[in-house]
Write a protein that holds these residues in place. Structure first.
Motif, PDB file in Angstrom:
ATOM      1  N   ARG A 114       0.817  -1.216   0.000  1.00 22.52           N
ATOM      2  CA  ARG A 114       0.000   0.000   0.000  1.00 22.52           C
ATOM      3  C   ARG A 114       0.848   1.263   0.000  1.00 22.52           C
ATOM      4  O   ARG A 114       0.425   2.310  -0.480  1.00 22.52           O
ATOM      5  N   GLU A 115       2.022   1.159   0.603  1.00 22.36           N
ATOM      6  CA  GLU A 115       2.852   2.352   0.767  1.00 22.36           C
ATOM      7  C   GLU A 115       4.299   1.920   0.948  1.00 22.36           C
ATOM      8  O   GLU A 115       4.575   0.849   1.470  1.00 22.36           O
ATOM      9  N   CYS A 116       5.203   2.782   0.527  1.00 22.60           N
ATOM     10  CA  CYS A 116       6.625   2.557   0.774  1.00 22.60           C
ATOM     11  C   CYS A 116       7.172   3.814   1.435  1.00 22.60           C
ATOM     12  O   CYS A 116       6.888   4.935   0.996  1.00 22.60           O
ATOM     13  N   THR A 117       7.919   3.626   2.499  1.00 14.68           N
ATOM     14  CA  THR A 117       8.543   4.739   3.201  1.00 14.68           C
ATOM     15  C   THR A 117       9.974   4.336   3.527  1.00 14.68           C
ATOM     16  O   THR A 117      10.460   3.334   3.027  1.00 14.68           O
ATOM     17  N   THR A 118      10.633   5.111   4.341  1.00 11.87           N
ATOM     18  CA  THR A 118      11.990   4.768   4.761  1.00 11.87           C
ATOM     19  C   THR A 118      12.053   4.716   6.284  1.00 11.87           C
ATOM     20  O   THR A 118      11.216   5.316   6.974  1.00 11.87           O
ATOM     21  N   LEU A 119      13.068   4.043   6.762  1.00 10.91           N
ATOM     22  CA  LEU A 119      13.263   3.992   8.208  1.00 10.91           C
ATOM     23  C   LEU A 119      13.533   5.384   8.761  1.00 10.91           C
ATOM     24  O   LEU A 119      13.042   5.739   9.830  1.00 10.91           O
ATOM     25  N   GLY A 120      14.266   6.208   8.008  1.00  8.26           N
ATOM     26  CA  GLY A 120      14.546   7.575   8.454  1.00  8.26           C
ATOM     27  C   GLY A 120      13.290   8.405   8.615  1.00  8.26           C
ATOM     28  O   GLY A 120      13.202   9.225   9.534  1.00  8.26           O
ATOM     29  N   ALA A 121      12.302   8.189   7.756  1.00 10.78           N
ATOM     30  CA  ALA A 121      11.034   8.912   7.875  1.00 10.78           C
ATOM     31  C   ALA A 121      10.248   8.432   9.093  1.00 10.78           C
ATOM     32  O   ALA A 121       9.551   9.217   9.733  1.00 10.78           O
ATOM     33  N   LEU A 122      10.369   7.131   9.394  1.00 22.93           N
ATOM     34  CA  LEU A 122       9.641   6.564  10.530  1.00 22.93           C
ATOM     35  C   LEU A 122      10.342   6.798  11.870  1.00 22.93           C
ATOM     36  O   LEU A 122       9.700   6.831  12.909  1.00 22.93           O
ATOM     37  N   LEU A 123      11.684   6.935  11.826  1.00 19.02           N
ATOM     38  CA  LEU A 123      12.453   7.067  13.065  1.00 19.02           C
ATOM     39  C   LEU A 123      13.567   8.103  12.888  1.00 19.02           C
ATOM     40  O   LEU A 123      14.746   7.758  12.822  1.00 19.02           O
ATOM     41  N   PRO A 124      13.180   9.377  12.785  1.00 20.04           N
ATOM     42  CA  PRO A 124      14.230  10.396  12.677  1.00 20.04           C
ATOM     43  C   PRO A 124      15.018  10.463  13.986  1.00 20.04           C
ATOM     44  O   PRO A 124      14.453  10.275  15.061  1.00 20.04           O
ATOM     45  N   GLY A 125      16.298  10.671  13.870  1.00 14.37           N
ATOM     46  CA  GLY A 125      17.116  10.795  15.077  1.00 14.37           C
ATOM     47  C   GLY A 125      17.273   9.499  15.838  1.00 14.37           C
ATOM     48  O   GLY A 125      17.343   9.498  17.072  1.00 14.37           O
ATOM     49  N   ALA A 126      17.321   8.372  15.156  1.00 15.81           N
ATOM     50  CA  ALA A 126      17.448   7.067  15.813  1.00 15.81           C
ATOM     51  C   ALA A 126      18.665   7.036  16.726  1.00 15.81           C
ATOM     52  O   ALA A 126      19.715   7.596  16.419  1.00 15.81           O
ATOM     53  N   PHE A 127      18.528   6.365  17.843  1.00 14.15           N
ATOM     54  CA  PHE A 127      19.653   6.130  18.751  1.00 14.15           C
ATOM     55  C   PHE A 127      20.539   5.075  18.107  1.00 14.15           C
ATOM     56  O   PHE A 127      20.050   4.060  17.618  1.00 14.15           O
ATOM     57  N   ALA A 128      21.831   5.310  18.078  1.00 10.97           N
ATOM     58  CA  ALA A 128      22.751   4.402  17.388  1.00 10.97           C
ATOM     59  C   ALA A 128      23.992   4.136  18.235  1.00 10.97           C
ATOM     60  O   ALA A 128      24.255   4.842  19.215  1.00 10.97           O
ATOM     61  N   ARG A 129      24.749   3.154  17.813  1.00 11.90           N
ATOM     62  CA  ARG A 129      25.975   2.807  18.549  1.00 11.90           C
ATOM     63  C   ARG A 129      26.934   3.985  18.627  1.00 11.90           C
ATOM     64  O   ARG A 129      27.736   4.067  19.540  1.00 11.90           O
TER      65      ARG A 129
END
Length: 135
Positions: A114-129
């Motif tokens: 139905r839709e395609c998005t990106t992880l960045g759009a869903l989780l801006p500012g993700a916590f990372a290593r």
């Protein structure tokens, strides 16, 4: 939708059919394609002690890691809802552990994507290593 995307959809569809969702009645399937091209699928598994259940994306990630892989190239989430169902916040963070913000996230219903998005759009500012202090 490409043949690779269709393979993700079919894997998520098969996994969703095996979901254990007796409490919510809301089965979810997920499939991811690793950087090697291999597909891993998972389904939600509920538990009477609600916080002890797990999401479909978590199951797919665990299967990928158990197979010795550590990089996600694409993910598809399949649920039967009027609106596209996105990964929950915890699963977004789990995806971010193995993929960058440009990760394609396909949101599907039983009829297809139905839709395609990106992880960045869903989780801006993700916590990372990179946020962790280096001892």
């Amino acid at each position: 939708m490409t043949a690779d995307d269709d393979a993700l959809f079919q894997a998520a569809h098969r996994a969703r059919a095996n979901a254990h969702a007796p409490y919510s009645g809301f089965p979810v399937g997920a499939a991811l394609r690793s950087a090697s091209g291999e597909i891993f699928a998972g389904c939600n598994v509920e538990n009477a002690a609600y916080p002890e259940g797990c999401c479909a994306e978590t199951g797919a990630i665990a299967a990928m890691v158990a197979a010795g892989q550590r990089s996600i190239a694409a993910v598809l989430v399949l649920a039967d809802s009027p609106d596209p169902v996105t990964p929950c916040g915890g699963c977004r963070q789990r995806l971010a552990e193995f993929a960058g913000p440009s990760l394609s996230v396909f949101l599907a219903g039983p009829e297809g994507v139905r839709e395609c998005t990106t992880l960045g759009a869903l989780l801006p500012g993700a916590f990372a290593r990179t946020h962790l202090a280096r001892g």
